[in-house]
Design a protein around this motif. Structure first.
Motif, mmCIF file in Angstrom:
data_model
loop_
_atom_site.group_PDB
_atom_site.id
_atom_site.type_symbol
_atom_site.label_atom_id
_atom_site.label_comp_id
_atom_site.label_asym_id
_atom_site.label_seq_id
_atom_site.Cartn_x
_atom_site.Cartn_y
_atom_site.Cartn_z
ATOM 1 N N ASP A 41 -9.349 0.958 3.539
ATOM 2 C CA ASP A 41 -9.205 -0.490 3.652
ATOM 3 C C ASP A 41 -7.707 -0.801 3.701
ATOM 4 O O ASP A 41 -6.885 0.101 3.590
ATOM 5 C CB ASP A 41 -9.904 -1.232 2.502
ATOM 6 C CG ASP A 41 -9.350 -0.892 1.130
ATOM 7 O OD1 ASP A 41 -8.136 -0.608 1.006
ATOM 8 O OD2 ASP A 41 -10.119 -0.893 0.164
ATOM 9 N N ASP A 42 -7.367 -2.044 3.886
ATOM 10 C CA ASP A 42 -5.947 -2.413 3.982
ATOM 11 C C ASP A 42 -5.408 -2.969 2.670
ATOM 12 O O ASP A 42 -4.306 -3.514 2.644
ATOM 13 C CB ASP A 42 -5.753 -3.442 5.105
ATOM 14 C CG ASP A 42 -6.029 -2.840 6.472
ATOM 15 O OD1 ASP A 42 -5.766 -1.633 6.650
ATOM 16 O OD2 ASP A 42 -6.519 -3.572 7.349
ATOM 17 N N ASP A 43 -6.170 -2.860 1.601
ATOM 18 C CA ASP A 43 -5.789 -3.485 0.339
ATOM 19 C C ASP A 43 -5.351 -2.505 -0.744
ATOM 20 O O ASP A 43 -5.261 -2.883 -1.906
ATOM 21 C CB ASP A 43 -6.954 -4.321 -0.204
ATOM 22 C CG ASP A 43 -7.257 -5.525 0.665
ATOM 23 O OD1 ASP A 43 -6.356 -5.988 1.393
ATOM 24 O OD2 ASP A 43 -8.397 -6.003 0.614
ATOM 25 N N HIS A 44 -5.096 -1.262 -0.383
ATOM 26 C CA HIS A 44 -4.704 -0.268 -1.395
ATOM 27 C C HIS A 44 -3.610 0.641 -0.836
ATOM 28 O O HIS A 44 -3.654 1.040 0.326
ATOM 29 C CB HIS A 44 -5.919 0.565 -1.838
ATOM 30 C CG HIS A 44 -6.970 -0.275 -2.490
ATOM 31 N ND1 HIS A 44 -7.986 -0.877 -1.781
ATOM 32 C CD2 HIS A 44 -7.144 -0.627 -3.785
ATOM 33 C CE1 HIS A 44 -8.743 -1.568 -2.615
ATOM 34 N NE2 HIS A 44 -8.260 -1.431 -3.845
ATOM 35 N N THR A 45 -2.651 0.961 -1.682
ATOM 36 C CA THR A 45 -1.506 1.781 -1.281
ATOM 37 C C THR A 45 -1.793 3.267 -1.490
ATOM 38 O O THR A 45 -2.739 3.643 -2.186
ATOM 39 C CB THR A 45 -0.278 1.409 -2.128
ATOM 40 O OG1 THR A 45 -0.582 1.677 -3.508
ATOM 41 C CG2 THR A 45 0.109 -0.047 -1.948
ATOM 42 N N PRO A 101 -2.292 -2.877 -8.231
ATOM 43 C CA PRO A 101 -1.242 -3.798 -8.664
ATOM 44 C C PRO A 101 -0.081 -3.890 -7.677
ATOM 45 O O PRO A 101 0.705 -4.837 -7.729
ATOM 46 C CB PRO A 101 -0.778 -3.212 -10.007
ATOM 47 C CG PRO A 101 -1.191 -1.782 -9.979
ATOM 48 C CD PRO A 101 -2.402 -1.712 -9.098
ATOM 49 N N GLY A 102 0.005 -2.957 -6.745
ATOM 50 C CA GLY A 102 1.080 -2.964 -5.755
ATOM 51 C C GLY A 102 0.816 -3.885 -4.582
ATOM 52 O O GLY A 102 1.684 -4.087 -3.740
ATOM 53 N N ILE A 103 -0.378 -4.464 -4.502
ATOM 54 C CA ILE A 103 -0.729 -5.364 -3.398
ATOM 55 C C ILE A 103 -1.267 -6.661 -3.996
ATOM 56 O O ILE A 103 -2.382 -6.683 -4.509
ATOM 57 C CB ILE A 103 -1.770 -4.716 -2.456
ATOM 58 C CG1 ILE A 103 -1.250 -3.389 -1.949
ATOM 59 C CG2 ILE A 103 -2.198 -5.691 -1.385
ATOM 60 C CD1 ILE A 103 -1.552 -3.012 -0.548
ATOM 61 N N GLN A 107 -8.146 -7.569 -4.202
ATOM 62 C CA GLN A 107 -9.153 -8.211 -5.043
ATOM 63 C C GLN A 107 -9.961 -7.235 -5.905
ATOM 64 O O GLN A 107 -10.665 -7.662 -6.803
ATOM 65 C CB GLN A 107 -10.132 -9.000 -4.155
ATOM 66 C CG GLN A 107 -9.478 -10.137 -3.425
ATOM 67 C CD GLN A 107 -8.986 -11.216 -4.374
ATOM 68 O OE1 GLN A 107 -9.725 -11.669 -5.235
ATOM 69 N NE2 GLN A 107 -7.733 -11.614 -4.229
ATOM 70 N N GLY A 108 -9.910 -5.942 -5.615
ATOM 71 C CA GLY A 108 -10.724 -5.016 -6.403
ATOM 72 C C GLY A 108 -10.538 -3.573 -5.985
ATOM 73 O O GLY A 108 -9.569 -3.217 -5.321
ATOM 74 N N SER A 109 -11.482 -2.777 -6.388
ATOM 75 C CA SER A 109 -11.438 -1.331 -6.170
ATOM 76 C C SER A 109 -11.735 -0.958 -4.727
ATOM 77 O O SER A 109 -12.166 -1.789 -3.925
ATOM 78 C CB SER A 109 -12.487 -0.663 -7.064
ATOM 79 O OG SER A 109 -12.264 -0.983 -8.406
#
Length: 122
Positions: A41-45, A101-103, A107-109
């Motif tokens: 996904d685009d929400d995790h580093t 916490p870096g993004i 919204q979640g896992s």
């Protein structure tokens, strides 16, 4: 004086049922194996994925980086191959790991699934 004491002698145990050769040679069946799949996904580093792989799977940092890179480039990565029950536990742990916490918009896992290992009996 005569000795009237008698020593008790144990009778040898007689085995009357012999186990068939076929049963002795059968190996225990191996439990089917399942992959734990992490989806992109685009929400995790990368840092999030690396940290999660270290904490949940005990992977070294290098292995965590390889998984993060594979998820990023191929859309998915196998984190672990194990029994179904253990795979389900690891899937739940990934999905309960929390936001990155870096993004700020995260919204979640991350999302994870399990699937049978190809060639593994179900």
């Amino acid at each position: 004086m005569s000795d009237n004491s008698f020593a008790a002698v144990a009778e040898p145990e007689v085995v009357t049922e012999i186990e068939p050769r076929e049963r002795r040679r059968q190996k225990p069946k191996r439990q089917p194996r399942y992959h734990v799949i992490l989806w992109n996904d685009d929400d995790h580093t990368y840092g999030y994925v690396i940290r999660m792989m270290q904490e949940l799977f005990g992977h070294p940092k290098e292995k965590g980086f390889q998984i993060a890179e594979q998820v990023d480039k191929q859309g998915r990565a196998v984190c672990l191959t194990t029994t179904k029950e253990h795979a389900e536990l690891k899937q739940e742990q990934i999905q309960a790991y929390g936001a990155d916490p870096g993004i700020p918009k995260c919204q979640g896992s991350m999302y994870a699934t399990i699937e049978p290992e190809s060639g593994s009996p179900e």
